[in-house]
Scaffold this motif. Structure first.
Motif, mmCIF file in Angstrom:
data_model
loop_
_atom_site.group_PDB
_atom_site.id
_atom_site.type_symbol
_atom_site.label_atom_id
_atom_site.label_comp_id
_atom_site.label_asym_id
_atom_site.label_seq_id
_atom_site.Cartn_x
_atom_site.Cartn_y
_atom_site.Cartn_z
ATOM 1 N N ALA A 84 0.826 -1.209 0.000
ATOM 2 C CA ALA A 84 0.000 0.000 0.000
ATOM 3 C C ALA A 84 0.860 1.258 0.000
ATOM 4 O O ALA A 84 0.566 2.232 -0.706
ATOM 5 C CB ALA A 84 -0.922 -0.015 1.222
ATOM 6 N N LEU A 85 1.935 1.245 0.780
ATOM 7 C CA LEU A 85 2.835 2.396 0.832
ATOM 8 C C LEU A 85 3.510 2.614 -0.521
ATOM 9 O O LEU A 85 3.644 3.759 -0.985
ATOM 10 C CB LEU A 85 3.890 2.179 1.918
ATOM 11 C CG LEU A 85 4.911 3.302 2.110
ATOM 12 C CD1 LEU A 85 4.220 4.584 2.514
ATOM 13 C CD2 LEU A 85 5.953 2.896 3.163
ATOM 14 N N THR A 86 3.916 1.532 -1.185
ATOM 15 C CA THR A 86 4.566 1.645 -2.493
ATOM 16 C C THR A 86 3.607 2.228 -3.527
ATOM 17 O O THR A 86 4.006 3.066 -4.353
ATOM 18 C CB THR A 86 5.067 0.267 -2.961
ATOM 19 O OG1 THR A 86 5.935 -0.271 -1.962
ATOM 20 C CG2 THR A 86 5.823 0.385 -4.275
ATOM 21 N N ILE A 87 2.347 1.794 -3.495
ATOM 22 C CA ILE A 87 1.337 2.357 -4.402
ATOM 23 C C ILE A 87 1.179 3.849 -4.153
ATOM 24 O O ILE A 87 1.086 4.657 -5.093
ATOM 25 C CB ILE A 87 -0.016 1.643 -4.217
ATOM 26 C CG1 ILE A 87 0.048 0.223 -4.786
ATOM 27 C CG2 ILE A 87 -1.145 2.426 -4.889
ATOM 28 C CD1 ILE A 87 0.218 0.151 -6.286
ATOM 29 N N GLY A 88 1.179 4.250 -2.874
ATOM 30 C CA GLY A 88 1.072 5.668 -2.549
ATOM 31 C C GLY A 88 2.235 6.475 -3.096
ATOM 32 O O GLY A 88 2.050 7.585 -3.614
ATOM 33 N N VAL A 89 3.431 5.897 -3.024
ATOM 34 C CA VAL A 89 4.615 6.576 -3.561
ATOM 35 C C VAL A 89 4.502 6.715 -5.073
ATOM 36 O O VAL A 89 4.800 7.773 -5.653
ATOM 37 C CB VAL A 89 5.894 5.817 -3.172
ATOM 38 C CG1 VAL A 89 7.102 6.393 -3.903
ATOM 39 C CG2 VAL A 89 6.116 5.875 -1.662
ATOM 40 N N LEU A 90 4.061 5.645 -5.754
ATOM 41 C CA LEU A 90 3.890 5.695 -7.204
ATOM 42 C C LEU A 90 2.835 6.727 -7.604
ATOM 43 O O LEU A 90 2.996 7.454 -8.591
ATOM 44 C CB LEU A 90 3.497 4.314 -7.745
ATOM 45 C CG LEU A 90 4.575 3.235 -7.712
ATOM 46 C CD1 LEU A 90 3.996 1.896 -8.143
ATOM 47 C CD2 LEU A 90 5.745 3.612 -8.615
ATOM 48 N N LYS A 91 1.761 6.801 -6.829
ATOM 49 C CA LYS A 91 0.707 7.774 -7.128
ATOM 50 C C LYS A 91 1.217 9.197 -6.967
ATOM 51 O O LYS A 91 0.924 10.079 -7.787
ATOM 52 C CB LYS A 91 -0.489 7.527 -6.205
ATOM 53 C CG LYS A 91 -1.698 8.416 -6.494
ATOM 54 C CD LYS A 91 -2.330 8.090 -7.828
ATOM 55 C CE LYS A 91 -3.613 8.876 -8.044
ATOM 56 N NZ LYS A 91 -4.247 8.574 -9.364
#
Length: 257
Positions: A84-91
């Motif tokens: 979830a944190l990685t997706i947030g960074v990508l977003k």
């Protein structure tokens, strides 16, 4: 192109059935190198593909009692927040182009190389650990290490869709060398389901899932996995894994170059 995608899904399915290696290490490079999809689209689509296929695999292993749910919980405790944190960074990075796409491509290449190492040296690693029982973790240290491994794999899988298969199984074996082979496979598949589902939903949010491609891959891969499993009874596993490791090495070099 639907037929070409379906044939690709069939081919990857056969190799997965033959070797047991996760489809990500095969499918994601295929989509980027052969069909020219962007790394982000290849990763997002493969994650959605993996969450569905691994879900069916988990049901089969659960029916045979091959899933260690305590290990699944520990791995998920690390991998799900990391995904979830990685997706947030990508977003927050905005559009997935330029440096971000290059970083994803390199991550895919590194993940493929890790898969190759897992294929070639898993038995040697286990033998080394068996000769040195003082390095085997137990109790709280084992539990904390499992959560940490889950977090690392969560980042790797979300960025590259690769890591929950051969790499994940190898790390589980190193942490829990007493597990039977069927338990390693069942546990590895079971924890990958929520991980790939969370990562896939994140990529849906990012807009990097190609739905038509996903459907074509599923049509081909499901019978392919069954066919590969039948062929695996007749072909030497060592020969098949060696050939696969060679192909993946060339793929990884191409991706990171």
């Amino acid at each position: 192109m639907f037929l070409a995608y379906t044939v690709s899904g069939l081919s990857v399915g056969v190799l997965v059935g033959l070797t047991g290696v996760g489809g990500g290490s095969l499918m994601t490079p295929l989509l980027t190198l052969l069909f020219g999809f962007s790394p982000a689209t290849a990763v997002g689509t493969d994650l959605a593909f993996a969450s569905i296929t691994k879900g069916f695999g988990t049901l089969a292993h659960r029916a045979h009692g091959h899933v260690r749910w305590d290990i699944v919980r520990r791995l998920s405790l690390g991998s799900l927040p990391a995904a979830a944190l990685t997706i947030g960074v990508l977003k927050s990075a905005g559009e997935l182009d330029g440096p971000v796409l290059h970083a994803i491509r390199v991550t895919i290449g590194v993940s493929v190389l890790l898969t190759v190492l897992s294929l070639l040296f898993r038995s040697q690693l286990l033998a080394w650990l068996a000769r040195r029982p003082q390095y085997q973790l137990t109790g709280a240290r084992q539990a904390n290490a499992t959560v940490l491994v889950g977090a690392v794999i969560g980042v790797l899988v979300t960025l590259s869709s690769i890591g929950a298969g051969a790499v994940g199984a190898t790390l589980i074996l190193l942490l829990y060398p007493q597990l039977r082979a069927a338990e390693v496979a069942g546990t590895d598949i079971a924890y990958a389901v929520p991980l790939t589902a969370v990562a896939a939903l994140g990529h849906v949010w990012l807009g990097t899932v190609h739905w038509n491609l996903l459907g074509a891959l599923l049509v081909g891969s499901i019978p392919g996995i069954w066919l590969g499993a039948q062929l695996s009874k007749q072909l030497p596993e060592r020969l098949v894994r060696g050939a696969l490791a060679t192909v993946l090495t060339f793929v990884a070099i191409k991706l990171v170059s």
